[in-house]
Write a protein that holds these residues in place. Structure first.
Motif, PDB file in Angstrom:
ATOM      1  N   ILE A 108     -34.251  57.555 126.110  1.00  8.62           N
ATOM      2  CA  ILE A 108     -34.826  57.303 127.752  1.00  8.62           C
ATOM      3  C   ILE A 108     -34.691  55.857 127.546  1.00  8.62           C
ATOM      4  N   ALA A 109     -34.433  55.317 128.975  1.00  9.09           N
ATOM      5  CA  ALA A 109     -34.397  53.826 128.954  1.00  9.09           C
ATOM      6  C   ALA A 109     -35.844  53.569 128.867  1.00  9.09           C
ATOM      7  N   LEU A 110     -35.938  52.250 128.549  1.00 11.41           N
ATOM      8  CA  LEU A 110     -36.832  51.825 128.681  1.00 11.41           C
ATOM      9  C   LEU A 110     -37.406  50.515 129.440  1.00 11.41           C
ATOM     10  N   GLY A 111     -38.566  50.422 130.100  1.00  4.95           N
ATOM     11  CA  GLY A 111     -38.370  49.306 131.013  1.00  4.95           C
ATOM     12  C   GLY A 111     -39.025  49.685 131.848  1.00  4.95           C
ATOM     13  N   PRO A 112     -39.300  48.852 132.959  1.00  6.93           N
ATOM     14  CA  PRO A 112     -41.138  48.935 134.059  1.00  6.93           C
ATOM     15  C   PRO A 112     -40.025  50.123 135.461  1.00  6.93           C
ATOM     16  N   GLY A 113     -39.144  50.592 135.259  1.00  8.45           N
ATOM     17  CA  GLY A 113     -39.342  51.305 135.884  1.00  8.45           C
ATOM     18  C   GLY A 113     -37.997  50.684 136.845  1.00  8.45           C
ATOM     19  N   SER A 114     -38.096  49.882 137.742  1.00  7.76           N
ATOM     20  CA  SER A 114     -37.339  49.322 138.237  1.00  7.76           C
ATOM     21  C   SER A 114     -36.624  47.800 137.230  1.00  7.76           C
ATOM     22  N   GLY A 115     -35.141  47.139 137.900  1.00  6.18           N
ATOM     23  CA  GLY A 115     -35.136  46.589 137.076  1.00  6.18           C
ATOM     24  C   GLY A 115     -34.344  46.087 135.877  1.00  6.18           C
ATOM     25  N   LYS A 116     -34.007  45.266 135.298  1.00  5.22           N
ATOM     26  CA  LYS A 116     -32.946  45.553 134.813  1.00  5.22           C
ATOM     27  C   LYS A 116     -33.788  46.160 132.993  1.00  5.22           C
ATOM     28  N   VAL A 117     -32.665  47.262 131.733  1.00  4.04           N
ATOM     29  CA  VAL A 117     -33.461  47.948 131.213  1.00  4.04           C
ATOM     30  C   VAL A 117     -33.805  47.298 129.963  1.00  4.04           C
ATOM     31  N   GLN A 118     -35.052  47.737 129.904  1.00  6.05           N
ATOM     32  CA  GLN A 118     -35.319  47.260 128.161  1.00  6.05           C
ATOM     33  C   GLN A 118     -35.051  46.859 126.736  1.00  6.05           C
ATOM     34  N   GLY A 119     -34.358  48.464 126.302  1.00  4.75           N
ATOM     35  CA  GLY A 119     -33.782  48.933 125.962  1.00  4.75           C
ATOM     36  C   GLY A 119     -33.898  50.179 125.870  1.00  4.75           C
ATOM     37  N   TYR A 120     -33.442  51.685 124.909  1.00  6.18           N
ATOM     38  CA  TYR A 120     -33.768  52.766 124.632  1.00  6.18           C
ATOM     39  C   TYR A 120     -33.755  53.121 123.894  1.00  6.18           C
ATOM     40  N   ARG A 121     -34.592  54.301 123.674  1.00  8.95           N
ATOM     41  CA  ARG A 121     -35.086  54.846 122.408  1.00  8.95           C
ATOM     42  C   ARG A 121     -35.091  56.756 122.768  1.00  8.95           C
ATOM     43  N   LEU A 122     -34.568  56.584 121.299  1.00  6.56           N
ATOM     44  CA  LEU A 122     -34.797  58.251 121.694  1.00  6.56           C
ATOM     45  C   LEU A 122     -36.048  59.565 121.539  1.00  6.56           C
ATOM     46  N   ARG A 123     -35.704  60.532 121.967  1.00  8.19           N
ATOM     47  CA  ARG A 123     -37.068  61.334 122.060  1.00  8.19           C
ATOM     48  C   ARG A 123     -38.533  60.961 121.299  1.00  8.19           C
ATOM     49  N   ASP A 124     -37.916  61.286 120.280  1.00  4.11           N
ATOM     50  CA  ASP A 124     -39.061  61.934 119.450  1.00  4.11           C
ATOM     51  C   ASP A 124     -38.633  61.739 118.263  1.00  4.11           C
ATOM     52  N   GLU A 125     -39.027  62.103 117.000  1.00  4.70           N
ATOM     53  CA  GLU A 125     -38.714  61.824 115.544  1.00  4.70           C
ATOM     54  C   GLU A 125     -37.129  62.890 115.713  1.00  4.70           C
ATOM     55  N   ALA A 126     -37.844  64.373 115.761  1.00  2.39           N
ATOM     56  CA  ALA A 126     -36.554  65.686 115.871  1.00  2.39           C
ATOM     57  C   ALA A 126     -35.442  65.034 116.307  1.00  2.39           C
ATOM     58  N   THR A 127     -35.200  64.876 117.420  1.00  5.61           N
ATOM     59  CA  THR A 127     -34.213  64.261 118.235  1.00  5.61           C
ATOM     60  C   THR A 127     -33.467  63.169 117.560  1.00  5.61           C
ATOM     61  N   LEU A 128     -34.305  62.244 116.998  1.00  4.01           N
ATOM     62  CA  LEU A 128     -33.551  61.006 116.088  1.00  4.01           C
ATOM     63  C   LEU A 128     -33.128  61.976 114.761  1.00  4.01           C
ATOM     64  N   GLN A 129     -33.644  63.163 114.453  1.00  7.20           N
ATOM     65  CA  GLN A 129     -32.972  63.348 113.099  1.00  7.20           C
ATOM     66  C   GLN A 129     -31.332  64.131 113.518  1.00  7.20           C
ATOM     67  N   ALA A 130     -31.657  64.732 115.018  1.00  7.48           N
ATOM     68  CA  ALA A 130     -30.354  65.913 115.086  1.00  7.48           C
ATOM     69  C   ALA A 130     -29.077  64.622 115.237  1.00  7.48           C
ATOM     70  N   PHE A 131     -29.261  63.996 116.380  1.00  6.20           N
ATOM     71  CA  PHE A 131     -27.964  62.691 116.378  1.00  6.20           C
ATOM     72  C   PHE A 131     -27.971  62.081 115.282  1.00  6.20           C
ATOM     73  N   LEU A 132     -28.793  62.176 114.164  1.00  8.07           N
ATOM     74  CA  LEU A 132     -28.065  61.349 112.686  1.00  8.07           C
ATOM     75  C   LEU A 132     -27.246  62.186 112.350  1.00  8.07           C
ATOM     76  N   SER A 133     -28.196  63.346 111.985  1.00  7.11           N
ATOM     77  CA  SER A 133     -27.009  64.300 111.936  1.00  7.11           C
ATOM     78  C   SER A 133     -25.802  64.670 112.388  1.00  7.11           C
ATOM     79  N   ALA A 134     -25.562  64.972 113.887  1.00  5.05           N
ATOM     80  CA  ALA A 134     -24.422  64.742 114.079  1.00  5.05           C
ATOM     81  C   ALA A 134     -23.312  63.432 113.626  1.00  5.05           C
ATOM     82  N   LEU A 135     -24.296  62.522 113.760  1.00  3.59           N
ATOM     83  CA  LEU A 135     -22.895  61.205 113.708  1.00  3.59           C
ATOM     84  C   LEU A 135     -22.715  61.068 112.115  1.00  3.59           C
ATOM     85  N   GLU A 136     -23.316  61.363 111.483  1.00  3.92           N
ATOM     86  CA  GLU A 136     -23.236  61.472 109.940  1.00  3.92           C
ATOM     87  C   GLU A 136     -21.843  61.690 109.825  1.00  3.92           C
ATOM     88  N   SER A 137     -21.876  63.753 110.396  1.00  2.08           N
ATOM     89  CA  SER A 137     -20.740  64.358 110.298  1.00  2.08           C
ATOM     90  C   SER A 137     -19.602  63.715 110.847  1.00  2.08           C
TER      91      SER A 137
END
Length: 142
Positions: A108-137
């Motif tokens: 998810i892009a973080l920010g006010p909805g328009s203008g410069k993006v302030q950052g990004y975050r993974l949707r939730d802990e389960a999604t983070l763990q899935a991508f962590l496992s994928a990148l580690e493999s």
């Protein structure tokens, strides 16, 4: 028993009949709308290199988040368009049958909805763990 069905370009009549059949047995069906390591790997591999960099940085960041300042090469560089890259791959995956059309974007892009993006975050802990496992493999494959 597990059955996976992928139908490319069904006729409208076939689609109606199949959906009616599935609806009839809805109580015994299991739907998996979440991210797992295999889906995460497929999503990552389909991204452009810059979007892959953003995703890797978010996975490595605190609580699955990365600030825009950490991603920008300089103060004037833009992150514009990268959220669209994630959306395009998500839609492509649904079209290709990699996941259901109801999947939510893992990032998810973080920010006010328009203008410069302030950052990004993974949707939730389960999604983070899935991508962590994928990148580690991927790292151990090399």
């Amino acid at each position: 028993m597990e059955i996976t069905v992928n139908v490319k370009d069904p006729t409208p009549a076939f689609e109606r009949e199949l959906l009616a059949l599935l609806d009839k047995y809805r109580a015994s069906l299991r739907h998996n709308p979440g991210w797992d390591a295999e889906r995460a790997r497929t999503f990552y591999d389909a991204l452009a290199p810059r979007a892959q960099r953003i995703l890797r940085a978010a996975v490595a960041g605190v609580d699955g988040e990365v600030s825009a300042d950490d991603l920008r090469d300089n103060d004037d560089s833009s992150l514009r368009g990268h959220a669209g890259a994630f959306t395009r791959v998500l839609k492509r995956g649904a079209t290709e049958g990699w996941w259901d059309s109801g999947m939510q974007s893992p990032i998810i892009a973080l920010g006010p909805g328009s203008g410069k993006v302030q950052g990004y975050r993974l949707r939730d802990e389960a999604t983070l763990q899935a991508f962590l496992s994928a990148l580690e493999s991927m790292t151990t494959e090399k």
